[in-house]
Design a protein around this motif. Structure first.
Motif, PDB file in Angstrom:
ATOM      1  N   ILE A 112      15.794  -2.953  58.896  1.00  5.38           N
ATOM      2  CA  ILE A 112      15.072  -2.872  60.266  1.00  5.38           C
ATOM      3  C   ILE A 112      13.927  -1.801  59.507  1.00  5.38           C
ATOM      4  CG2 ILE A 112      15.234  -1.199  61.414  1.00  5.38           C
ATOM      5  CD1 ILE A 112      16.301  -4.099  62.529  1.00  5.38           C
ATOM      6  N   VAL A 113      14.789  -1.057  58.503  1.00  9.22           N
ATOM      7  CA  VAL A 113      14.164   0.519  57.506  1.00  9.22           C
ATOM      8  C   VAL A 113      13.498  -0.425  56.090  1.00  9.22           C
ATOM      9  CG1 VAL A 113      13.727   2.352  56.725  1.00  9.22           C
ATOM     10  CG2 VAL A 113      14.923   2.112  58.547  1.00  9.22           C
ATOM     11  N   PRO A 114      12.350  -0.485  56.386  1.00 15.06           N
ATOM     12  CA  PRO A 114      11.719  -0.517  54.366  1.00 15.06           C
ATOM     13  C   PRO A 114      12.468   0.129  53.660  1.00 15.06           C
ATOM     14  CG  PRO A 114      10.005   0.539  56.138  1.00 15.06           C
ATOM     15  CD  PRO A 114      11.010   0.397  56.955  1.00 15.06           C
ATOM     16  N   LEU A 115      13.091  -0.181  53.082  1.00 13.65           N
ATOM     17  CA  LEU A 115      14.451   0.133  52.063  1.00 13.65           C
ATOM     18  C   LEU A 115      13.345   0.723  50.853  1.00 13.65           C
ATOM     19  CD1 LEU A 115      16.891  -2.235  52.176  1.00 13.65           C
ATOM     20  CD2 LEU A 115      16.946  -0.696  53.033  1.00 13.65           C
ATOM     21  N   ARG A 116      12.347  -0.183  50.467  1.00 19.97           N
ATOM     22  CA  ARG A 116      11.221   0.206  49.024  1.00 19.97           C
ATOM     23  C   ARG A 116      10.645   1.957  49.534  1.00 19.97           C
ATOM     24  NH1 ARG A 116       7.316  -4.045  47.665  1.00 19.97           N
ATOM     25  NH2 ARG A 116       7.322  -4.102  50.473  1.00 19.97           N
ATOM     26  N   GLY A 117      10.635   2.624  51.147  1.00 20.11           N
ATOM     27  CA  GLY A 117       9.985   3.375  51.099  1.00 20.11           C
ATOM     28  C   GLY A 117      11.595   4.401  51.461  1.00 20.11           C
ATOM     29  N   LEU A 118      12.258   4.401  51.029  1.00 19.29           N
ATOM     30  CA  LEU A 118      13.567   5.955  50.855  1.00 19.29           C
ATOM     31  C   LEU A 118      13.756   6.314  50.023  1.00 19.29           C
ATOM     32  CD1 LEU A 118      16.648   3.607  52.613  1.00 19.29           C
ATOM     33  CD2 LEU A 118      15.429   5.457  53.728  1.00 19.29           C
ATOM     34  N   PRO A 119      13.178   5.346  48.776  1.00 21.62           N
ATOM     35  CA  PRO A 119      12.910   6.743  47.507  1.00 21.62           C
ATOM     36  C   PRO A 119      12.184   8.051  48.147  1.00 21.62           C
ATOM     37  CG  PRO A 119      13.441   4.410  46.519  1.00 21.62           C
ATOM     38  CD  PRO A 119      12.582   4.355  47.999  1.00 21.62           C
ATOM     39  N   PHE A 120      11.000   7.605  48.389  1.00 26.29           N
ATOM     40  CA  PHE A 120       9.927   8.205  49.263  1.00 26.29           C
ATOM     41  C   PHE A 120      10.524   9.159  49.960  1.00 26.29           C
ATOM     42  CE2 PHE A 120       7.541   4.767  47.066  1.00 26.29           C
ATOM     43  CZ  PHE A 120       6.666   5.286  46.117  1.00 26.29           C
ATOM     44  N   ALA A 121      11.229   8.602  50.908  1.00 28.71           N
ATOM     45  CA  ALA A 121      11.273   9.884  51.831  1.00 28.71           C
ATOM     46  C   ALA A 121      12.699  10.684  51.612  1.00 28.71           C
ATOM     47  CB  ALA A 121      11.364   8.707  53.373  1.00 28.71           C
ATOM     48  N   ILE A 122      12.603  10.079  50.761  1.00 27.34           N
ATOM     49  CA  ILE A 122      14.609  10.905  50.655  1.00 27.34           C
ATOM     50  C   ILE A 122      13.703  12.110  49.157  1.00 27.34           C
ATOM     51  CG2 ILE A 122      16.605  11.808  48.779  1.00 27.34           C
ATOM     52  CD1 ILE A 122      16.886   8.240  49.709  1.00 27.34           C
ATOM     53  N   ALA A 123      12.749  11.454  49.026  1.00 27.78           N
ATOM     54  CA  ALA A 123      11.818  12.707  47.620  1.00 27.78           C
ATOM     55  C   ALA A 123      11.021  13.917  48.434  1.00 27.78           C
ATOM     56  CB  ALA A 123      11.132  12.254  46.779  1.00 27.78           C
ATOM     57  N   VAL A 124      10.673  13.307  49.850  1.00 28.71           N
ATOM     58  CA  VAL A 124      10.079  14.903  50.280  1.00 28.71           C
ATOM     59  C   VAL A 124      11.042  15.323  50.874  1.00 28.71           C
ATOM     60  CG1 VAL A 124       9.087  15.346  52.866  1.00 28.71           C
ATOM     61  CG2 VAL A 124       8.268  13.163  50.861  1.00 28.71           C
ATOM     62  N   ILE A 125      12.375  14.691  51.442  1.00 32.20           N
ATOM     63  CA  ILE A 125      13.180  15.519  52.584  1.00 32.20           C
ATOM     64  C   ILE A 125      13.733  16.873  51.688  1.00 32.20           C
ATOM     65  CG2 ILE A 125      15.386  15.231  53.431  1.00 32.20           C
ATOM     66  CD1 ILE A 125      12.731  14.635  55.076  1.00 32.20           C
ATOM     67  N   GLY A 126      14.250  15.849  49.558  1.00 29.77           N
ATOM     68  CA  GLY A 126      14.633  16.424  48.991  1.00 29.77           C
ATOM     69  C   GLY A 126      13.800  18.013  48.894  1.00 29.77           C
ATOM     70  N   GLY A 127      12.690  17.653  47.941  1.00 29.84           N
ATOM     71  CA  GLY A 127      11.757  19.186  48.359  1.00 29.84           C
ATOM     72  C   GLY A 127      11.528  19.989  49.301  1.00 29.84           C
ATOM     73  N   MET A 128      11.582  19.468  50.538  1.00 26.81           N
ATOM     74  CA  MET A 128      11.421  20.887  51.992  1.00 26.81           C
ATOM     75  C   MET A 128      13.366  21.460  51.968  1.00 26.81           C
ATOM     76  SD  MET A 128      12.510  20.084  55.491  1.00 26.81           S
ATOM     77  CE  MET A 128      13.946  19.675  55.678  1.00 26.81           C
ATOM     78  N   VAL A 129      14.724  20.521  51.318  1.00 24.47           N
ATOM     79  CA  VAL A 129      15.522  21.033  51.160  1.00 24.47           C
ATOM     80  C   VAL A 129      15.545  22.781  50.005  1.00 24.47           C
ATOM     81  CG1 VAL A 129      17.774  21.075  50.613  1.00 24.47           C
ATOM     82  CG2 VAL A 129      17.101  19.914  52.242  1.00 24.47           C
ATOM     83  N   ALA A 130      14.533  21.524  48.725  1.00 22.88           N
ATOM     84  CA  ALA A 130      14.739  23.094  47.986  1.00 22.88           C
ATOM     85  C   ALA A 130      13.499  24.536  48.462  1.00 22.88           C
ATOM     86  CB  ALA A 130      14.190  22.262  46.847  1.00 22.88           C
ATOM     87  N   ALA A 131      12.778  24.117  49.312  1.00 26.31           N
ATOM     88  CA  ALA A 131      11.825  24.762  49.910  1.00 26.31           C
ATOM     89  C   ALA A 131      12.797  26.050  50.189  1.00 26.31           C
ATOM     90  CB  ALA A 131      10.743  24.291  50.346  1.00 26.31           C
ATOM     91  N   ILE A 132      13.453  25.704  51.183  1.00 24.70           N
ATOM     92  CA  ILE A 132      14.494  26.009  51.979  1.00 24.70           C
ATOM     93  C   ILE A 132      15.337  26.804  51.381  1.00 24.70           C
ATOM     94  CG2 ILE A 132      16.110  26.060  54.672  1.00 24.70           C
ATOM     95  CD1 ILE A 132      14.607  23.417  55.195  1.00 24.70           C
ATOM     96  N   ALA A 133      15.672  26.616  50.393  1.00 25.61           N
ATOM     97  CA  ALA A 133      16.913  27.210  49.631  1.00 25.61           C
ATOM     98  C   ALA A 133      15.898  28.405  49.098  1.00 25.61           C
ATOM     99  CB  ALA A 133      17.894  26.371  48.950  1.00 25.61           C
ATOM    100  N   THR A 134      15.215  27.698  48.030  1.00 22.98           N
ATOM    101  CA  THR A 134      14.426  29.321  47.510  1.00 22.98           C
ATOM    102  C   THR A 134      13.665  29.680  48.129  1.00 22.98           C
ATOM    103  OG1 THR A 134      12.799  27.608  47.121  1.00 22.98           O
ATOM    104  CG2 THR A 134      14.598  27.190  45.465  1.00 22.98           C
ATOM    105  N   ASN A 135      13.570  29.542  49.496  1.00 22.64           N
ATOM    106  CA  ASN A 135      12.375  30.686  51.021  1.00 22.64           C
ATOM    107  C   ASN A 135      11.380  30.231  49.820  1.00 22.64           C
ATOM    108  OD1 ASN A 135      13.682  31.179  52.947  1.00 22.64           O
ATOM    109  ND2 ASN A 135      14.840  32.785  52.030  1.00 22.64           N
TER     110      ASN A 135
END
Lengths: 153, 204
Positions: B26-49
């Motif tokens: 249902i979800v395009p699996l090839r796009g998942l790494p990009f989504a995970i990278a984007v969310i990971g970057g956001m978590v890093a931005a929040i963690a470092t303020n």
């Protein structure tokens, strides 16, 4: 490739087509509508807490909304458990995966609240709201998919 | 109107129409790494303020979210509405799996980074000059949350499941797709209000 019938579909017994809305054909309870009402209560409570969090305002309005949401969710599950001719297998498959996704999302939000220093009764109410949210959204998704599925799916 | 177009351009009643099958997932699996990278970057931005990173995630995510919502609701939606049912289904088969991945990612990065940015800048405090505007934005996000999670996402996922059936029912797909058309006006109004609020907050 798949073949799609371009004729107007009819209800069961009218010639072998699938029903337009299996939920209406099977007289399923208004689970999606009640679940959206539950979501509205949670969202309103969340907005109230977010707006008043740093002002030290009373959490009572949010508690009232949370209790109402829990009651509505319980009624919803009770009604759904009595549903017959329902695609339970499809409901469980979709429900399981979406529950996993929303538990992760709710867990991340819970972590952020704790990380940001939210404590006491505010944290307790927020945690309750997140728990209802994590159950309610998968219920909406799984029910909507299952109501349009065949019983055997 | 749509029916008239369908009758004019669609195949005869009862004739099967060959359409591409949707992917097994249902979800395009090839796009998942990009989504995970984007969310990971956001978590890093929040963690470092890190203020620039929070600003970047909030502005880029919010800009794309608003632009896609308005473009799909006001431009693409009416075009889909005027297509024949088989054409709508073919479009949905390709379009909806991508939206199922793109939109939650954009919404998460916008709201996650936005909340942390507001906290970092002191806008969450009741005494802040921007507090009222922020509460207004909470209400707008709340309305959009109910529409997205209660109306649109269930329809999106159900359509994708319907398309995977050996004989998808066009009436089911049409009925569910109408939800996107009905809510486009509300979502568009909410997004325009968001633009007004965010530009007010940025210039106070």
């Amino acid at each position: 490739m798949t073949a799609i019938e371009s004729s107007t579909p009819t209800l069961p017994g009218d010639g072998g087509h699938q029903p337009v809305d299996a939920g209406e054909a099977r007289r399923l309870p208004p689970v999606a509508e009640l679940a959206v009402a539950t979501l509205v209560l949670i969202v309103v409570g969340g907005i109230y807490l977010a707006a008043e969090m740093q002002a030290g305002a009373s959490v009572t309005p949010a508690v009232v909304l949370l209790v109402a949401a829990v009651v509505l969710l319980a009624i919803n599950f009770a009604m759904l458990s009595r549903a017959q001719q329902f695609a339970w297998r499809r409901f469980r498959v979709v429900g399981r995966w979406t529950l996993l996704a929303y538990v992760v999302i709710a867990g991340m939000l819970e972590y952020v609240f704790i990380y940001d220093g939210v404590r006491g009764s505010t944290l307790a109410v927020l945690s309750g709201m997140l728990a209802v949210f994590a159950i309610d959204v998968p219920l909406i998704l799984a029910f909507t998919v299952a109501r349009f599925a065949n019983e055997r799916e | 109107m749509a029916q008239a177009v369908h009758e004019a351009t669609g195949p005869p009643a009862g004739a099967p129409v060959d359409l591409p099958r949707p992917p097994a997932s249902i979800v395009p699996l090839r796009g998942l790494p990009f989504a995970i990278a984007v969310i990971g970057g956001m978590v890093a931005a929040i963690a470092t303020n890190a203020e620039w990173a929070l600003d970047f995630y909030h502005v880029v995510g919010g800009g794309l979210w608003t632009a896609i919502d308005l473009f799909v609701g006001l431009v693409v939606g009416p075009i889909i509405g005027s297509m024949s049912i088989p054409a709508r289904i073919e479009f949905s088969t390709r379009f909806m799996p991508k939206m199922a991945l793109i939109m939650p990612t954009l919404v998460t990065m916008t709201l996650g980074a936005g909340w942390q940015l507001a906290r970092h800048l002191g806008n969450l405090a009741p005494g802040s000059v921007n507090h009222g505007w922020l509460v207004a934005s909470y209400i707008i996000v709340g309305v959009m949350t109910v529409i997205a999670l209660g109306v649109l996402e269930p329809a999106n996922i159900t359509v994708l499941f319907e398309l995977r059936k050996p004989r998808p029912n066009p009436a089911v797909i049409e009925k569910l797709m109408k939800r996107f058309i009905y809510t486009a006006g509300i979502t568009g109004a909410m997004q325009i209000a968001t633009l007004v609020i965010m530009t007010r907050i940025a210039t106070q």
